[in-house]
Design an enzyme around this catalytic site. Structure first.
Site, short mmCIF file in Angstrom:
data_model
loop_
_atom_site.label_atom_id
_atom_site.label_comp_id
_atom_site.label_asym_id
_atom_site.label_seq_id
_atom_site.Cartn_x
_atom_site.Cartn_y
_atom_site.Cartn_z
N CYS A 5 2.25 7.12 10.40
CA CYS A 5 2.29 7.63 9.02
C CYS A 5 3.54 8.46 8.77
CB CYS A 5 1.03 8.43 8.69
SG CYS A 5 -0.51 7.54 9.03
N GLY A 24 -6.94 0.02 1.79
CA GLY A 24 -8.10 0.89 1.95
C GLY A 24 -8.03 1.82 3.14
N SER A 78 -7.27 6.54 8.95
CA SER A 78 -6.12 6.51 8.03
C SER A 78 -6.50 5.87 6.71
CB SER A 78 -4.97 5.72 8.66
OG SER A 78 -4.58 6.29 9.89
N ILE A 79 -5.76 6.25 5.66
CA ILE A 79 -5.98 5.69 4.33
C ILE A 79 -4.64 5.27 3.74
CG2 ILE A 79 -6.63 6.23 1.94
CD1 ILE A 79 -8.87 7.94 3.02
N ARG A 104 0.83 -1.20 0.00
CA ARG A 104 0.00 0.00 0.00
C ARG A 104 0.87 1.25 0.00
NH1 ARG A 104 0.94 2.25 4.69
NH2 ARG A 104 1.24 0.97 6.56
N ALA A 143 -8.82 2.70 7.57
CA ALA A 143 -8.86 2.19 8.93
C ALA A 143 -9.39 3.29 9.84
CB ALA A 143 -7.48 1.75 9.40
N THR A 184 2.10 2.21 10.09
CA THR A 184 0.92 2.40 10.92
C THR A 184 0.70 1.14 11.75
OG1 THR A 184 -1.35 3.23 10.98
CG2 THR A 184 -0.85 1.53 9.34
N TYR A 185 -0.29 1.22 12.62
CA TYR A 185 -0.63 0.11 13.51
C TYR A 185 -2.07 -0.31 13.28
CZ TYR A 185 -2.22 -2.17 17.81
OH TYR A 185 -2.80 -3.03 18.70
#
Length: 235
Positions: A177, A159, A146-147, A79, A161, A84-85
């Protein structure tokens, strides 16, 4: 005009590698025409850190041995974005959409995912906002959604989150991020009350169907996997 449909798949708590393998199968089926309908996977992940195409290991603030003690893996992904988590209490949506057939530019698609999260937050009394420099959904300087997307031959995967009520502590072990000053938040934190992930998921599904102008067909994971065994997947 023919009604536009897509599959909504409630996959529950799904290991990150399993979700990636499922997305790969769906994208392949959508590209080669075996699957003629778009789909959205709705799920949670067990605790995991993921690295985007821009990397992110430099934004990990704790040691590998510490993460091993915590039982949290670090996984490289395809992605966009940085580290991120993901963890239980975070609502994940992975749309598998033929953007070419839908006549959607990637920028418009990202904005539509943001709209879904903004409208979902609004239903819970929160006025979140966009940041065109740092994509996602924000409560002032606190990030709530987030994206990170990927595109293969015009078909999307990965996608969005949305933090519903996860343990936010692991976010303190990274620069989320890649942003050193970013704090993460959640619907439960901002509303100061318990929030049901199932309720948020149903809301987000309604909002996504409206934003993308689709009629959802609900499937469970077993039904989707059985359909993927078929020669052609149609609604």
């Amino acid at each position: 005009m023919a009604e536009k449909k897509w599959f909504h798949v409630n996959a529950g708590l799904l290991d990150y590698d399993q979700a990636m393998e499922l997305q790969t199968r769906l994208v392949g089926a959508r590209i080669d025409g075996r699957m003629t309908t778009d789909a959205v996977l709705w799920l949670e992940h067990p605790r995991v850190f993921t690295l985007g195409l821009r990397g992110g290991s430099e934004n990990l603030l704790v040691s590998e041995s510490f993460l091993k003690q915590q039982g949290i893996p670090v996984v490289k992904t395809r992605r966009g974005g940085n580290i991120t988590y993901h963890g239980p209490g975070q609502l994940i949506a992975y749309p598998i959409i033929d953007l070419g057939a839908a006549r959607l530019r990637v920028a418009d698609y990202v904005a539509m995912l943001e709209t879904v999260m903004l409208e979902t937050c609004s239903e819970f009394g929160l006025q979140a906002s966009r940041n065109l420099i740092n994509r996602g959904v924000w409560m002032e300087n606190r990030k709530i959604g987030s994206i990170g997307v990927a595109i293969r031959k015009s078909v999307s995967f990965h996608g969005m989150a949305l933090n519903v009520d996860p343990d936010l502590t692991p976010f303190e072990w990274i620069h989320p991020c890649g942003l050193a000053q970013t704090r993460m938040t959640s619907l439960a934190t901002e509303t100061r009350r318990a929030v049901s992930l199932d309720q948020v998921r149903r809301c987000a599904q309604r909002r996504m169907a409206a934003v993308f102008k689709r009629t959802p067909i609900s499937l469970d994971l077993g039904q989707l996997q059985a359909m993927l065994q078929a020669t052609t997947v149609t609604p």
